[in-house]
Design a protein around this motif. Structure first.
Motif, PDB file in Angstrom:
ATOM      1  N   ARG A 174       0.864  -1.179   0.000  1.00  0.00           N
ATOM      2  CA  ARG A 174       0.000   0.000   0.000  1.00  0.00           C
ATOM      3  C   ARG A 174       0.904   1.234   0.000  1.00  0.00           C
ATOM      4  O   ARG A 174       2.074   1.149   0.335  1.00  0.00           O
ATOM      5  CB  ARG A 174      -0.903   0.020   1.237  1.00  0.00           C
ATOM      6  N   HIS A 175       0.337   2.379  -0.355  1.00  0.00           N
ATOM      7  CA  HIS A 175       1.131   3.597  -0.339  1.00  0.00           C
ATOM      8  C   HIS A 175       0.301   4.774   0.144  1.00  0.00           C
ATOM      9  O   HIS A 175      -0.929   4.743   0.134  1.00  0.00           O
ATOM     10  CB  HIS A 175       1.754   3.885  -1.716  1.00  0.00           C
ATOM     11  N   ALA A 176       1.002   5.816   0.605  1.00  0.00           N
ATOM     12  CA  ALA A 176       0.338   6.996   1.159  1.00  0.00           C
ATOM     13  C   ALA A 176       1.243   8.214   1.005  1.00  0.00           C
ATOM     14  O   ALA A 176       2.473   8.093   0.888  1.00  0.00           O
ATOM     15  CB  ALA A 176       0.009   6.776   2.640  1.00  0.00           C
ATOM     16  N   LEU A 177       0.617   9.379   1.015  1.00  0.00           N
ATOM     17  CA  LEU A 177       1.321  10.658   1.083  1.00  0.00           C
ATOM     18  C   LEU A 177       0.814  11.338   2.356  1.00  0.00           C
ATOM     19  O   LEU A 177      -0.250  11.951   2.357  1.00  0.00           O
ATOM     20  CB  LEU A 177       1.023  11.515  -0.150  1.00  0.00           C
ATOM     21  N   PRO A 178       1.535  11.196   3.475  1.00  0.00           N
ATOM     22  CA  PRO A 178       1.021  11.675   4.760  1.00  0.00           C
ATOM     23  C   PRO A 178       0.944  13.195   4.845  1.00  0.00           C
ATOM     24  O   PRO A 178       1.676  13.920   4.160  1.00  0.00           O
ATOM     25  CB  PRO A 178       2.036  11.128   5.773  1.00  0.00           C
ATOM     26  N   ARG A 179       0.073  13.662   5.727  1.00  0.00           N
ATOM     27  CA  ARG A 179       0.046  15.082   6.060  1.00  0.00           C
ATOM     28  C   ARG A 179       1.337  15.481   6.747  1.00  0.00           C
ATOM     29  O   ARG A 179       2.020  14.651   7.333  1.00  0.00           O
ATOM     30  CB  ARG A 179      -1.133  15.382   7.001  1.00  0.00           C
ATOM     31  N   THR A 180       1.641  16.766   6.697  1.00  0.00           N
ATOM     32  CA  THR A 180       2.808  17.273   7.406  1.00  0.00           C
ATOM     33  C   THR A 180       2.464  18.611   8.052  1.00  0.00           C
ATOM     34  O   THR A 180       1.732  19.422   7.467  1.00  0.00           O
ATOM     35  CB  THR A 180       4.025  17.427   6.465  1.00  0.00           C
ATOM     36  N   ALA A 181       2.995  18.830   9.255  1.00  0.00           N
ATOM     37  CA  ALA A 181       2.752  20.080   9.974  1.00  0.00           C
ATOM     38  C   ALA A 181       3.750  21.162   9.567  1.00  0.00           C
ATOM     39  O   ALA A 181       3.543  22.340   9.873  1.00  0.00           O
ATOM     40  CB  ALA A 181       2.831  19.839  11.480  1.00  0.00           C
ATOM     41  N   ARG A 182       4.807  20.776   8.864  1.00  0.00           N
ATOM     42  CA  ARG A 182       5.793  21.782   8.485  1.00  0.00           C
ATOM     43  C   ARG A 182       5.270  22.625   7.324  1.00  0.00           C
ATOM     44  O   ARG A 182       4.477  22.153   6.509  1.00  0.00           O
ATOM     45  CB  ARG A 182       7.123  21.123   8.122  1.00  0.00           C
ATOM     46  N   PRO A 183       5.696  23.878   7.255  1.00  0.00           N
ATOM     47  CA  PRO A 183       5.251  24.720   6.138  1.00  0.00           C
ATOM     48  C   PRO A 183       5.734  24.146   4.808  1.00  0.00           C
ATOM     49  O   PRO A 183       6.924  23.839   4.656  1.00  0.00           O
ATOM     50  CB  PRO A 183       5.928  26.072   6.421  1.00  0.00           C
ATOM     51  N   VAL A 184       4.826  23.973   3.895  1.00  0.00           N
ATOM     52  CA  VAL A 184       5.179  23.402   2.594  1.00  0.00           C
ATOM     53  C   VAL A 184       4.266  24.002   1.533  1.00  0.00           C
ATOM     54  O   VAL A 184       3.084  24.234   1.772  1.00  0.00           O
ATOM     55  CB  VAL A 184       5.072  21.855   2.626  1.00  0.00           C
ATOM     56  N   GLY A 185       4.824  24.287   0.387  1.00  0.00           N
ATOM     57  CA  GLY A 185       4.070  24.896  -0.698  1.00  0.00           C
ATOM     58  C   GLY A 185       3.247  23.883  -1.462  1.00  0.00           C
ATOM     59  O   GLY A 185       3.213  22.692  -1.134  1.00  0.00           O
ATOM     60  N   PRO A 186       2.566  24.317  -2.518  1.00  0.00           N
ATOM     61  CA  PRO A 186       1.717  23.414  -3.302  1.00  0.00           C
ATOM     62  C   PRO A 186       2.537  22.409  -4.108  1.00  0.00           C
ATOM     63  O   PRO A 186       3.694  22.651  -4.466  1.00  0.00           O
ATOM     64  CB  PRO A 186       0.934  24.350  -4.229  1.00  0.00           C
ATOM     65  N   ARG A 187       1.914  21.264  -4.348  1.00  0.00           N
ATOM     66  CA  ARG A 187       2.531  20.189  -5.122  1.00  0.00           C
ATOM     67  C   ARG A 187       1.502  19.636  -6.091  1.00  0.00           C
ATOM     68  O   ARG A 187       0.337  19.448  -5.738  1.00  0.00           O
ATOM     69  CB  ARG A 187       2.998  19.074  -4.192  1.00  0.00           C
ATOM     70  N   ILE A 188       1.916  19.362  -7.306  1.00  0.00           N
ATOM     71  CA  ILE A 188       1.077  18.686  -8.295  1.00  0.00           C
ATOM     72  C   ILE A 188       1.689  17.319  -8.567  1.00  0.00           C
ATOM     73  O   ILE A 188       2.895  17.187  -8.750  1.00  0.00           O
ATOM     74  CB  ILE A 188       0.970  19.493  -9.601  1.00  0.00           C
ATOM     75  N   ASN A 189       0.835  16.298  -8.570  1.00  0.00           N
ATOM     76  CA  ASN A 189       1.268  14.942  -8.869  1.00  0.00           C
ATOM     77  C   ASN A 189       0.453  14.424 -10.048  1.00  0.00           C
ATOM     78  O   ASN A 189      -0.770  14.547 -10.065  1.00  0.00           O
ATOM     79  CB  ASN A 189       1.070  14.045  -7.648  1.00  0.00           C
ATOM     80  N   LEU A 190       1.132  13.867 -11.032  1.00  0.00           N
ATOM     81  CA  LEU A 190       0.489  13.277 -12.213  1.00  0.00           C
ATOM     82  C   LEU A 190       0.742  11.783 -12.187  1.00  0.00           C
ATOM     83  O   LEU A 190       1.894  11.350 -12.266  1.00  0.00           O
ATOM     84  CB  LEU A 190       1.064  13.882 -13.490  1.00  0.00           C
ATOM     85  N   THR A 191      -0.312  10.978 -12.049  1.00  0.00           N
ATOM     86  CA  THR A 191      -0.140   9.529 -12.070  1.00  0.00           C
ATOM     87  C   THR A 191      -0.730   8.979 -13.367  1.00  0.00           C
ATOM     88  O   THR A 191      -1.946   8.891 -13.527  1.00  0.00           O
ATOM     89  CB  THR A 191      -0.777   8.842 -10.844  1.00  0.00           C
TER      90      THR A 191
END
Length: 199
Positions: A174-191
């Protein structure tokens, strides 16, 4: 470059797209893709997905995910050209792509497998990341009560990186992209995916 993980078929290119090409693609997609909040089924009820998405593909490449049916938007010219390059790298002909926009660290993707019937038994999934670097985790599926710790692999998916998952990866992991509390900008993912048949 191939990644060693028992029971999986993985390859990772951390700088598959050059910086300027990745910058231009990110800006274009963020502005031009018709992003929307998808409704997904979670523990028996429909909820808003914690990210913005758009399903894009060839005519007839509909996709059912988490109890919801998605019909594809047509390919923007920039993505139509890109899928040819991704296909050459991954050795698969793709007829669709799920675009996800993670607005900040609160947007995420929970544990799941890309094992929908339309994808076939051993799908090739090509995941291109743009924008902010986010942590992506693969975790082995083990039986309940197993005394063996599941195998795990963590990737830092950066701007312009390409991860290919193939073979029995979806069956064993299985796979996941966990939440993060650190400041992070936008990300685009193309699957990029290949829809093989109606469910």
């Amino acid at each position: 470059m191939p990644v060693t993980l028992e029971g999986a078929d993985l390859a990772f290119a951390p700088a598959w797209l050059a910086q300027d090409a990745a910058d231009a693609l990110f800006a274009h997609l963020q502005a031009e893709v018709p992003w929307s909040v998808h409704r997904i089924r979670l523990f028996g009820r429909l909820v808003d997905s914690p990210r913005l998405s758009c399903w894009i593909g060839d005519p007839g490449a509909g996709y059912t995910y988490s109890g919801t049916r998605f019909e594809p938007h047509p390919w923007p010219p920039l993505l139509a050209d890109l899928r040819v390059r991704v296909a050459e790298t991954c050795g698969e002909e793709f007829n669709s792509v799920l675009a996800n926009l993670y607005r900040d660290g609160r947007d995420s993707m929970g544990w799941h497998r890309d094992d929908e019937p339309e994808l076939g038994p051993r799908p090739v999934i090509a995941s291109l990341s743009l924008g902010a670097t986010r942590r992506f985790v693969l975790k082995e599926r083990v039986g309940a009560g197993s005394a063996v710790a599941p195998r795990k692999r963590v990737f830092e998916l950066g701007h312009g990186s390409l991860l290919r998952m193939a073979g029995d990866t979806q069956r064993h992991y299985r796979h996941a992209l966990p939440r993060t509390a650190r400041p992070v900008g936008p990300r685009i993912n193309l699957t990029f995916r290949r829809i093989r048949s109606a469910p």
